[in-house]
Structures are given as C-alpha cells and as structure tokens.
Design a protein around this motif. Structure first.
Motif, PDB file in Angstrom:
ATOM      1  N   LEU A  42      31.273  70.283  54.462  1.00  0.00           N
ATOM      2  CA  LEU A  42      31.995  71.220  55.337  1.00  0.00           C
ATOM      3  C   LEU A  42      31.576  72.676  55.149  1.00  0.00           C
ATOM      4  N   VAL A  43      30.792  72.949  54.117  1.00  0.00           N
ATOM      5  CA  VAL A  43      30.476  74.353  53.775  1.00  0.00           C
ATOM      6  C   VAL A  43      29.027  74.687  54.135  1.00  0.00           C
ATOM      7  N   PRO A  44      28.695  75.966  54.220  1.00  0.00           N
ATOM      8  CA  PRO A  44      27.304  76.336  54.520  1.00  0.00           C
ATOM      9  C   PRO A  44      26.368  75.877  53.390  1.00  0.00           C
ATOM     10  N   PRO A  45      25.073  75.681  53.724  1.00  0.00           N
ATOM     11  CA  PRO A  45      24.110  75.302  52.689  1.00  0.00           C
ATOM     12  C   PRO A  45      24.124  76.335  51.560  1.00  0.00           C
ATOM     13  N   LEU A  46      23.802  75.878  50.372  1.00  0.00           N
ATOM     14  CA  LEU A  46      23.722  76.708  49.155  1.00  0.00           C
ATOM     15  C   LEU A  46      25.099  77.092  48.588  1.00  0.00           C
ATOM     16  N   THR A  47      26.171  76.635  49.220  1.00  0.00           N
ATOM     17  CA  THR A  47      27.493  76.875  48.627  1.00  0.00           C
ATOM     18  C   THR A  47      27.594  75.998  47.385  1.00  0.00           C
ATOM     19  N   GLU A  48      28.115  76.586  46.292  1.00  0.00           N
ATOM     20  CA  GLU A  48      28.207  75.811  45.054  1.00  0.00           C
ATOM     21  C   GLU A  48      29.559  75.084  44.986  1.00  0.00           C
ATOM     22  N   ILE A  49      29.485  73.757  44.875  1.00  0.00           N
ATOM     23  CA  ILE A  49      30.727  72.957  44.757  1.00  0.00           C
ATOM     24  C   ILE A  49      30.694  72.304  43.379  1.00  0.00           C
TER      25      ILE A  49
END
Ligand code: BTN
Length: 249
Positions: A92-99
């Motif tokens: 659900l988040v933009p690429p490169l977002t750290e989860i």
C-alpha cells in the motif's frame, strides 16, 4: 472487492472495541473466520491496558480463530499476523518505504509505529483453547502523538488516503496465506520472515518488564516468539513479555 470465502464479514459503523465485540460473538459460538470490522471505536484497546485512539478513517478489525493447537503454540499467531500485516502494508505504500516488525507485534513504517496487534484468548476446562480473537489496528490517515512511542500513519508516509476496506482486504489476503503456511510448515518460515524485517536486530535496546528495566543487544527471536537479549556478560536472556525501546546514543 470480495473477501476470501474463509471469512464472514461483520461490518459495523461504531462499536466499543472490535475485540470486545468479537469476544462476545466468539462466546456465543460464532465460527472461525468471523471478521468484525468497525469504522470507529469508542473504547479501542491496545496491549498492556493502553488506549487505542480510534477515530474514523483508520482500520480496526478483529478476527475470531479456533485453531486446534495448544495454547502456547497459538501465541505464535500474533507473529503470523505481524508478518502478514507488514506484507499487506508493503503493498500500500510508495516504493522504498521501510516497513519493519518491532518485537513483539508492532509494524513500523519508516521507523514509527503504524499498526498494532492485540491477541486475546479464552480457555475451555481451564486448559484447552476455545477461541482466539486477533485484533488489528492500522493508522491509515491519522496517528496519536506520544513522544515515548513515536507513531505515524500511511497517508503521512506518502501513501495517500487509503480506504479502510482496501487495507482490510490486503490484510485478510496476506493473513490467510501466512496462517496456511504456519499450519503446513510450522513456525520456522514465519520466524524467518519476521526476522527479515526485524527492527533493531543486533542493536542495543532497553527492555522494560513490569517494574524492571535493563539494556541489552537484541540478538534473535526464539522459536516460541520470545526475544533473545544479550546481556553485557554475554549471557542470553529470554524476554517473553515486555516492551522494547531503542537506546539513543
Ligand atoms: C497495540 O497496543 O499495539 C495493539 C493495538 C490493537 C488495536 C486493535 S484496533 C482493533 C482491535 N480492537 C481493539 O480494541 N484493539 C484492537
């Protein structure tokens, strides 16, 4: 969007707590797969007796489970859920977002808490598991301000305004896949997936357990979900319940 047939959705506008509603329904015999979802909660609960702010716009759900396993093993379902939730949020988040996964069951986005899990159970004959209620809260459009426990929400992290239904479906799909995997292959793949996203692995942490608190290195996740912390003298200490905070240098 339809949910996988394993789930029966109970959609509510507002409720005290979806966990409490699911517990009432489980006690009255609701089957495994009953998924209680509310748009807001008036008495949302977090772990360790804390309040869970629950305004409209975020996701609040509780799933009834009736696994045929010993109580001790069922506790691993909170890690199954944490791995599934991290994967769902990653879609659900933009690429490169750290989860990342923070011990025991938080999901962090760019280092701040975005989602939490509350697993509650009931026993039959004081011994056998009757049911579990797996509660999940995800901050989609708002988050509480707490300097001690920094939080965030998906919109704040650049994901745009995600409808609770969208996040609900993403979690349901990923949870089904991971709980099947757990049933077929045991805890090892769940533990490995959790460790791949573990927040602060190999770093110093302060562990708070009731009145006690100590600093150690976060070394590993045991195969029952305990945190393994390395003390200054090199001994490993198991932490089964507690809270972990990063050590700020
Ligand atoms: C935590 O402390 O991190 C766990 C938070 C769990 C919150 C969810 S929101 C849906 C369900 N209903 C509740 O009252 N709590 C859980």
């Amino acid at each position: 969007m339809t949910l996988p047939p394993a789930y029966t959705l109970v959609a509510l506008d507002r409720v005290d707590s979806t966990n409490d509603e699911a517990k009432r329904r489980a006690g009255a015999g609701a089957p495994e797969g009953t998924l209680v979802w509310a748009r807001s909660q008036s008495a949302g609960r977090g772990r360790r007796g804390r309040r869970w702010d629950s305004p409209e716009g975020n996701l609040y759900l509780s799933l009834i489970l009736r696994p045929d396993c010993p109580v001790g093993e069922a506790a691993r379902l909170s890690f199954v859920a944490a791995v599934a939730l991290a994967e769902a949020l990653a879609t659900l988040v933009p690429p490169l977002t750290e989860i990342t996964n923070k011990w025991p069951n938080d999901v962090l986005v760019n280092g701040r808490k975005c989602a939490g899990i509350l697993l509650e159970s009931s026993l039959r004959n004081d011994r056998d598991l009757d049911w579990l209620v797996l509660g999940v809260g995800v901050n989609l459009v708002s988050h509480p301000e707490d300097p001690e426990r920094p939080a965030t929400d998906l919109a704040f992290e650049g994901a745009g305004e995600i409808a609770p239904e969208t996040a609900l479906h993403a979690f349901a799909r990923h949870f089904l896949r991971w709980s099947d995997r757990w049933l077929e292959d045991g805890f090892a793949p769940v533990r490995a997936a959790w460790l791949r996203r573990a927040h602060g692995l190999g770093q110093p942490v302060t562990v708070r357990l009731g009145g006690e608190s100590f600093t150690a290195i976060f070394r590993d996740l045991a195969d029952d979900g305990a945190l393994l912390a390395e003390l200054a003298d090199g001994r490993l200490r198991r932490v089964e319940a507690g809270e972990v905070f990063p050590v700020i240098a």
